[in-house]
Motif scaffolding. Structure first.
Motif, PDB file in Angstrom:
ATOM      1  N   ILE A  15       0.857  -1.183   0.000  1.00  0.00           N
ATOM      2  CA  ILE A  15       0.000   0.000   0.000  1.00  0.00           C
ATOM      3  C   ILE A  15       0.897   1.238   0.000  1.00  0.00           C
ATOM      4  O   ILE A  15       1.675   1.433   0.941  1.00  0.00           O
ATOM      5  CB  ILE A  15      -0.921   0.029   1.232  1.00  0.00           C
ATOM      6  CG1 ILE A  15      -1.760  -1.246   1.286  1.00  0.00           C
ATOM      7  CG2 ILE A  15      -1.799   1.275   1.207  1.00  0.00           C
ATOM      8  CD1 ILE A  15      -2.491  -1.419   2.602  1.00  0.00           C
ATOM      9  N   PRO A  16       0.808   2.063  -1.053  1.00  0.00           N
ATOM     10  CA  PRO A  16       1.610   3.285  -1.059  1.00  0.00           C
ATOM     11  C   PRO A  16       1.126   4.243   0.029  1.00  0.00           C
ATOM     12  O   PRO A  16      -0.070   4.320   0.311  1.00  0.00           O
ATOM     13  CB  PRO A  16       1.396   3.881  -2.450  1.00  0.00           C
ATOM     14  CG  PRO A  16       0.407   3.028  -3.147  1.00  0.00           C
ATOM     15  CD  PRO A  16       0.019   1.904  -2.259  1.00  0.00           C
ATOM     16  N   CYS A  17       2.073   4.953   0.639  1.00  0.00           N
ATOM     17  CA  CYS A  17       1.743   5.928   1.674  1.00  0.00           C
ATOM     18  C   CYS A  17       2.874   6.955   1.754  1.00  0.00           C
ATOM     19  O   CYS A  17       3.819   6.900   0.972  1.00  0.00           O
ATOM     20  CB  CYS A  17       1.548   5.238   3.025  1.00  0.00           C
ATOM     21  SG  CYS A  17       3.014   4.390   3.627  1.00  0.00           S
ATOM     22  N   ARG A  18       2.749   7.877   2.683  1.00  0.00           N
ATOM     23  CA  ARG A  18       3.805   8.864   2.941  1.00  0.00           C
ATOM     24  C   ARG A  18       4.147   8.820   4.420  1.00  0.00           C
ATOM     25  O   ARG A  18       3.277   8.589   5.252  1.00  0.00           O
ATOM     26  CB  ARG A  18       3.339  10.266   2.574  1.00  0.00           C
ATOM     27  CG  ARG A  18       3.264  10.495   1.090  1.00  0.00           C
ATOM     28  CD  ARG A  18       2.905  11.951   0.798  1.00  0.00           C
ATOM     29  NE  ARG A  18       2.317  12.066  -0.508  1.00  0.00           N
ATOM     30  CZ  ARG A  18       1.052  11.847  -0.825  1.00  0.00           C
ATOM     31  NH1 ARG A  18       0.200  11.514   0.101  1.00  0.00           N
ATOM     32  NH2 ARG A  18       0.633  11.971  -2.049  1.00  0.00           N
ATOM     33  N   ASP A  19       5.411   9.086   4.732  1.00  0.00           N
ATOM     34  CA  ASP A  19       5.794   9.177   6.137  1.00  0.00           C
ATOM     35  C   ASP A  19       5.512  10.588   6.641  1.00  0.00           C
ATOM     36  O   ASP A  19       5.022  11.442   5.899  1.00  0.00           O
ATOM     37  CB  ASP A  19       7.248   8.734   6.361  1.00  0.00           C
ATOM     38  CG  ASP A  19       8.259   9.632   5.672  1.00  0.00           C
ATOM     39  OD1 ASP A  19       7.922  10.765   5.261  1.00  0.00           O
ATOM     40  OD2 ASP A  19       9.422   9.200   5.544  1.00  0.00           O
ATOM     41  N   SER A  20       5.833  10.838   7.900  1.00  0.00           N
ATOM     42  CA  SER A  20       5.504  12.132   8.502  1.00  0.00           C
ATOM     43  C   SER A  20       6.258  13.297   7.881  1.00  0.00           C
ATOM     44  O   SER A  20       5.842  14.446   8.001  1.00  0.00           O
ATOM     45  CB  SER A  20       5.775  12.095  10.011  1.00  0.00           C
ATOM     46  OG  SER A  20       7.135  11.784  10.245  1.00  0.00           O
ATOM     47  N   SER A  21       7.345  13.020   7.164  1.00  0.00           N
ATOM     48  CA  SER A  21       8.071  14.099   6.486  1.00  0.00           C
ATOM     49  C   SER A  21       7.650  14.243   5.020  1.00  0.00           C
ATOM     50  O   SER A  21       8.223  15.033   4.292  1.00  0.00           O
ATOM     51  CB  SER A  21       9.583  13.870   6.586  1.00  0.00           C
ATOM     52  OG  SER A  21       9.949  12.683   5.909  1.00  0.00           O
ATOM     53  N   GLY A  22       6.639  13.473   4.603  1.00  0.00           N
ATOM     54  CA  GLY A  22       6.116  13.597   3.247  1.00  0.00           C
ATOM     55  C   GLY A  22       6.788  12.711   2.217  1.00  0.00           C
ATOM     56  O   GLY A  22       6.449  12.770   1.036  1.00  0.00           O
TER      57      GLY A  22
END
Length: 70
Positions: A15-22
């Protein structure tokens, strides 16, 4: 949610996602017998028993109703 290229194991998804830094990342979901593993970047793993995975899925489904489509 995208299945992996490894078709020998139909019980694995990315599942593609982003971390807290984008930064773009990927979360992997694996079914391992009677357990479900969630592999987080950079490789931390959460392991759920079946009922815990059901609860987690229900919670994700519920909270997704609070988000706006992008």
């Amino acid at each position: 949610m995208l299945p992996t290229d490894d078709h020998s194991d139909d019980l694995r998804w990315r599942i593609p996602c982003r971390d807290s830094s984008g930064e773009n990342r990927t979360v992997s979901i694996l079914v391992m017998g009677d357990r479900v593993a969630v592999v987080l970047p950079p490789g931390d793993t959460l392991i759920f028993e079946a009922d815990e995975a059901d609860d987690f899925a229900a919670l994700l489904d519920k909270v997704s109703t609070y988000t706006e489509p992008s």
